[in-house]
Design an enzyme around this catalytic site. Structure first.
Site, PDB file in Angstrom:
ATOM      1  N   LEU A 188      25.823  43.466  64.384  1.00 38.47           N
ATOM      2  CA  LEU A 188      24.947  43.929  65.461  1.00 38.47           C
ATOM      3  C   LEU A 188      25.369  43.393  66.823  1.00 38.47           C
ATOM      4  O   LEU A 188      25.819  42.257  66.940  1.00 38.47           O
ATOM      5  CB  LEU A 188      23.510  43.512  65.157  1.00 38.47           C
ATOM      6  CG  LEU A 188      22.985  44.008  63.808  1.00 38.47           C
ATOM      7  CD1 LEU A 188      21.551  43.540  63.601  1.00 38.47           C
ATOM      8  CD2 LEU A 188      23.076  45.522  63.673  1.00 38.47           C
ATOM      9  N   HIS A 224      22.918  47.866  69.352  1.00 35.36           N
ATOM     10  CA  HIS A 224      21.934  47.966  68.263  1.00 35.36           C
ATOM     11  C   HIS A 224      20.577  47.410  68.715  1.00 35.36           C
ATOM     12  O   HIS A 224      19.532  47.963  68.396  1.00 35.36           O
ATOM     13  CB  HIS A 224      22.402  47.160  67.047  1.00 35.36           C
ATOM     14  CG  HIS A 224      23.666  47.650  66.427  1.00 35.36           C
ATOM     15  ND1 HIS A 224      24.853  46.965  66.531  1.00 35.36           N
ATOM     16  CD2 HIS A 224      23.920  48.758  65.680  1.00 35.36           C
ATOM     17  CE1 HIS A 224      25.795  47.617  65.875  1.00 35.36           C
ATOM     18  NE2 HIS A 224      25.258  48.710  65.361  1.00 35.36           N
ATOM     19  N   ASP A 262      27.081  57.939  69.348  1.00 34.07           N
ATOM     20  CA  ASP A 262      27.535  58.726  68.197  1.00 34.07           C
ATOM     21  C   ASP A 262      26.921  60.121  68.304  1.00 34.07           C
ATOM     22  O   ASP A 262      26.075  60.515  67.488  1.00 34.07           O
ATOM     23  CB  ASP A 262      27.123  58.024  66.904  1.00 34.07           C
ATOM     24  CG  ASP A 262      27.783  56.660  66.784  1.00 34.07           C
ATOM     25  OD1 ASP A 262      29.005  56.607  66.676  1.00 34.07           O
ATOM     26  OD2 ASP A 262      27.061  55.639  66.842  1.00 34.07           O
ATOM     27  N   MET A 264      25.012  49.658  60.297  1.00 33.90           N
ATOM     28  CA  MET A 264      25.968  49.098  59.330  1.00 33.90           C
ATOM     29  C   MET A 264      26.207  47.619  59.651  1.00 33.90           C
ATOM     30  O   MET A 264      27.205  47.038  59.238  1.00 33.90           O
ATOM     31  CB  MET A 264      27.280  49.884  59.358  1.00 33.90           C
ATOM     32  CG  MET A 264      27.087  51.344  58.951  1.00 33.90           C
ATOM     33  SD  MET A 264      28.544  52.117  58.251  1.00 33.90           S
ATOM     34  CE  MET A 264      29.677  51.979  59.613  1.00 33.90           C
ATOM     35  N   GLY A 265      25.282  47.012  60.404  1.00 31.53           N
ATOM     36  CA  GLY A 265      25.402  45.585  60.708  1.00 31.53           C
ATOM     37  C   GLY A 265      26.424  45.314  61.796  1.00 31.53           C
ATOM     38  O   GLY A 265      26.768  46.192  62.576  1.00 31.53           O
ATOM     39  N   GLY A 276      21.749  56.041  68.328  1.00 29.24           N
ATOM     40  CA  GLY A 276      22.355  55.865  69.641  1.00 29.24           C
ATOM     41  C   GLY A 276      23.130  57.104  70.079  1.00 29.24           C
ATOM     42  O   GLY A 276      23.807  57.751  69.264  1.00 29.24           O
ATOM     43  N   ALA A 279      24.536  44.215  71.407  1.00 20.08           N
ATOM     44  CA  ALA A 279      23.448  44.602  72.315  1.00 20.08           C
ATOM     45  C   ALA A 279      23.078  46.085  72.186  1.00 20.08           C
ATOM     46  O   ALA A 279      21.930  46.466  72.454  1.00 20.08           O
ATOM     47  CB  ALA A 279      23.844  44.277  73.750  1.00 20.08           C
TER      48      ALA A 279
END
Ligand code: PAF
Length: 282
Positions: free
Chosen positions: A33, A37, A152, A30-31, A149, A35
């Site tokens: 961003l 991401h 989540d 979802m942007g 990731g 480290a």
């Protein structure tokens, strides 16, 4: 890096790659961003010839009182980071592109049971929004691999179930949680923390690790351990949503003979709602 905004134009690019049998990894985001991401993008770059990153702040996964409008949107910085990370395509669709029948009127993909527990109990409808957008992204990109990731954890369990149940030929890869040196899991929502909240925030990871250590020491009174965990979160300054010990594979309640566990927590510090988890392999 190319930026494409439509499904048609994305597909043209993907077809070009597929002609040469190049493999494709998708990193949905979802942007805003950070480290964390970029570590997912790094994993994607190692396992596929081409990397597509999507940035889409998905309205259907936010509840009516949640932070959709104020969710941090930092496209210029995101683009710079993705270019440096050698991403091939940034997919940047509009809401109309993703939900042509309307964000409330479109098809809903729902993974029952797994979506109603833990975070789902506190964020009704959230995981239907996640599953609905991830299913669309999977169909649009048809990647060989998609990278998510571990932070989540419940989202990953739901995406894995969706992939298996709908027989999607996509490998789901789970990348470890990126953390600040004091243990705080990286998250876009960390920027909602004020100085006091930031100082308290690593308390969640400490509480999870303390519980994991007790499990490794042989304690099996799960309910008591969860109660201690809630108390640890509260004494660190959180307003806890939950502290839970679950089977790592399907998030069901563990028994004394369970061997692969995950300890998960969610709680609020001021404006920020934080989540984290620790795997315990006995
Ligand atoms: O984890 C996220 O950033 C989002 O939930 C996802 C997977 C991109 C779906 O909108």
């Amino acid at each position: 890096m190319k930026t494409v905004r439509t499904i048609a134009s994305l597909r043209e690019n993907l077809q070009g790659w597929r002609k040469f049998d190049e493999t494709i990894a998708l990193v949905p985001t979802m942007g805003n961003l950070h480290a964390g991401h970029l570590s997912l993008v790094g994993v994607a770059g190692k396992i596929a010839d081409r990397v597509v990153v999507s940035i889409f702040v998905n309205p259907t996964q936010f509840g009516p009182t949640e932070d959709f409008a104020s969710y941090p949107r930092t496209l210029d910085s995101d683009r710079r980071q993705l270019t440096r990370a050698k991403v091939d395509i940034l997919f940047l669709p509009s809401v109309a592109e993703m939900y042509p029948y309307g964000e409330r009127g479109g098809t809903v993909v729902s993974v029952p049971d797994l979506s109603d527990i833990l975070c789902g109990a506190f964020r009704p409808g959230h995981f239907d929004g996640v599953a609905s957008v991830v299913a669309r992204l999977f169909n649009i990109v048809q990647p060989d691999t998609a990278v998510f990731g571990q932070k989540d954890y419940q989202q990953v369990a739901i995406v894995q179930r969706l992939q298996a149940d709908l027989c999607l030929p996509i490998r789901i890869v789970v990348a470890p949680t990126a953390r600040d040196p004091d243990g705080l899991a990286l998250s876009s929502r960390n920027q909602y923390l004020d100085a006091d909240g930031r100082a308290r925030a690593p308390g969640m990871h400490q509480a999870l690790r303390a519980c994991a250590a007790r499990l490794r020491d042989g304690e099996r009174e799960f309910t008591a351990l969860e109660t201690y965990g809630m108390a640890d979160l509260a004494s660190a300054g959180f307003r806890p949503d939950y502290f839970a010990i679950r089977n790592a594979v399907d998030l069901s309640s563990p028994t004394a003979t369970s061997r692969k566990l995950v300890v998960l927590a969610a709680g609020h510090l001021g404006r920020a709602r934080l989540i984290d988890n620790v795997l315990v392999d006995l």
